[in-house]
Design a protein around this motif. Sequence first.
Motif, PDB file in Angstrom:
ATOM      1  N   ILE A  97      25.861  -0.943   9.495  1.00  0.00           N
ATOM      2  CA  ILE A  97      24.790  -1.594  10.256  1.00  0.00           C
ATOM      3  C   ILE A  97      23.598  -0.657  10.409  1.00  0.00           C
ATOM      4  CG2 ILE A  97      24.152  -2.496  12.534  1.00  0.00           C
ATOM      5  CD1 ILE A  97      27.005  -3.570  12.765  1.00  0.00           C
ATOM      6  N   LEU A  98      23.855   0.570  10.850  1.00  0.00           N
ATOM      7  CA  LEU A  98      22.763   1.522  11.076  1.00  0.00           C
ATOM      8  C   LEU A  98      22.087   1.919   9.760  1.00  0.00           C
ATOM      9  CD1 LEU A  98      24.340   3.796  13.841  1.00  0.00           C
ATOM     10  CD2 LEU A  98      22.684   1.931  14.114  1.00  0.00           C
ATOM     11  N   LYS A  99      22.871   2.030   8.705  1.00  0.00           N
ATOM     12  CA  LYS A  99      22.316   2.380   7.394  1.00  0.00           C
ATOM     13  C   LYS A  99      21.374   1.279   6.903  1.00  0.00           C
ATOM     14  CE  LYS A  99      23.653   3.313   2.581  1.00  0.00           C
ATOM     15  NZ  LYS A  99      24.794   3.397   1.628  1.00  0.00           N
ATOM     16  N   LYS A 103      17.203   1.271   6.336  1.00  0.00           N
ATOM     17  CA  LYS A 103      16.521   0.893   5.093  1.00  0.00           C
ATOM     18  C   LYS A 103      15.304   0.027   5.382  1.00  0.00           C
ATOM     19  CE  LYS A 103      20.295   1.027   1.692  1.00  0.00           C
ATOM     20  NZ  LYS A 103      21.065   0.205   0.718  1.00  0.00           N
ATOM     21  N   TYR A 104      15.455  -0.878   6.342  1.00  0.00           N
ATOM     22  CA  TYR A 104      14.353  -1.787   6.659  1.00  0.00           C
ATOM     23  C   TYR A 104      13.170  -1.070   7.315  1.00  0.00           C
ATOM     24  CZ  TYR A 104      17.180  -5.926   5.565  1.00  0.00           C
ATOM     25  OH  TYR A 104      17.921  -6.890   4.915  1.00  0.00           O
ATOM     26  N   VAL A 105      13.434   0.010   8.055  1.00  0.00           N
ATOM     27  CA  VAL A 105      12.348   0.671   8.795  1.00  0.00           C
ATOM     28  C   VAL A 105      11.892   1.977   8.151  1.00  0.00           C
ATOM     29  CG1 VAL A 105      13.108  -0.356  10.975  1.00  0.00           C
ATOM     30  CG2 VAL A 105      13.929   1.924  10.352  1.00  0.00           C
ATOM     31  N   PHE A 106      12.510   2.368   7.042  1.00  0.00           N
ATOM     32  CA  PHE A 106      12.195   3.649   6.410  1.00  0.00           C
ATOM     33  C   PHE A 106      10.713   3.751   6.050  1.00  0.00           C
ATOM     34  CE2 PHE A 106      12.813   6.421   2.416  1.00  0.00           C
ATOM     35  CZ  PHE A 106      12.558   7.575   3.139  1.00  0.00           C
ATOM     36  N   ALA A 107      10.180   2.726   5.394  1.00  0.00           N
ATOM     37  CA  ALA A 107       8.768   2.750   4.986  1.00  0.00           C
ATOM     38  C   ALA A 107       7.846   2.810   6.196  1.00  0.00           C
ATOM     39  CB  ALA A 107       8.444   1.525   4.136  1.00  0.00           C
ATOM     40  N   ILE A 108       8.242   2.166   7.277  1.00  0.00           N
ATOM     41  CA  ILE A 108       7.429   2.156   8.496  1.00  0.00           C
ATOM     42  C   ILE A 108       7.376   3.547   9.115  1.00  0.00           C
ATOM     43  CG2 ILE A 108       7.237   1.190  10.829  1.00  0.00           C
ATOM     44  CD1 ILE A 108       8.602  -1.344   9.716  1.00  0.00           C
TER      45      ILE A 108
END
Length: 389
Positions: A97-99, A103-108
């Motif tokens: 879940i945390l991984k 991934k979804y917020v890495f670019a942000i």
Amino acid sequence: MDQTKNEYILIVSIILFFLLDSINFIIEQQVGLNSFNSVSVYGKAIIEGYALLAILKQKAYGKELGLFTSLIILSLLSYFVHVLRSGVFETKVLYIILKQANKYVFAIIIYLWIKSSNLNWKKIQPIFEAIFLISAIIVLIAFIFNIELFYTYNQSRFGYKPLLATQNEITYFWMIGIIFFGEEFFSHKNAPSLIKLGLIMLAASMLGTKAILLFIFCYLIYLLVFQARLSLVKTVALGIGILIVLGVFVYLTGIYGFFIEKLENQGVLYAITSKRSAYIAQNVIPLLNDFKFWNYFIGGNYFKIPLTEMDLIDIFCFWGAVGFILYIYLVRMTIFSFNMHNKVGIFFISQYVLIGALAGHVFASGINAIYLALTCYYLQTTDGGYKDK
């Protein structure tokens, strides 16, 4: 001093990300890539950790911190509901879940670090451009000499890719490159910038995916409508010409024949979505049938990520309606904080959503996180061609 340090670290990060992703490409070709042998994960984790510390040190956050916190709480809440339902405390599930959330917020996170550092774009630009130009040259060489190592698929289907492992993420890589080099051309309008844009678009078209061809078509139409400023008759004529050229390309490369075969054997939806309609039937429908009412609000997909490789559906299944809304709002506040006058920014958003909905691996692309963050920073803070001229 901090600005110079951050610029140096960012340049090193760009080079490091490209090298590590290239190593992953070799691993994928030799033994197959998985979460255990992916070397890029470790280098990116170090850079992400540094970026988070830099953001906190410079207090470069506002509502973003609240949204990040809300998404983390939502992810943990979803996990604990899972524990209550199953009666089993599984650290593996928590890790998954945390991984995925990361991934979804890495670019942000990368974007906020770049923005807070007040970087000098001119120092970063040569390295950024070099990554795309090297990738384009590799693709052209692979095409000319028919180098099997760089096939996107296999001998039965046309396509050549650079030193990146996943074709869906390469689609988005080329989208970013076309947007950037296109804005560079319209900013400077000189021969070198036109040659670079042409090289990137040619290499991108050779990837052979439906998604990149759709994007190229949409981008060319966008240029006709918003940049060329031609008469209606000329715009329509050129639009038809673009469609004919792309049609000939699709036919001559065998892409048309491949999808006609899929259309005849598996049906329209299967061919258009490249099997993703089957993923919906196999993965999403059973998952939704197992959902309780709270899952529609907080999510509940942990084990088959991604479910469909259609990002909008996958985000909903992962975070539920609440998480979906929070995440989209966070994206709009950060990497896509374009105003309505920023035409190329709005176009980029539309393609981000369209290609993400159809192709997947866009919203959660680790390969493209730093390129996406830099391109959005460029579009928002320079004259890079988005202003009305």
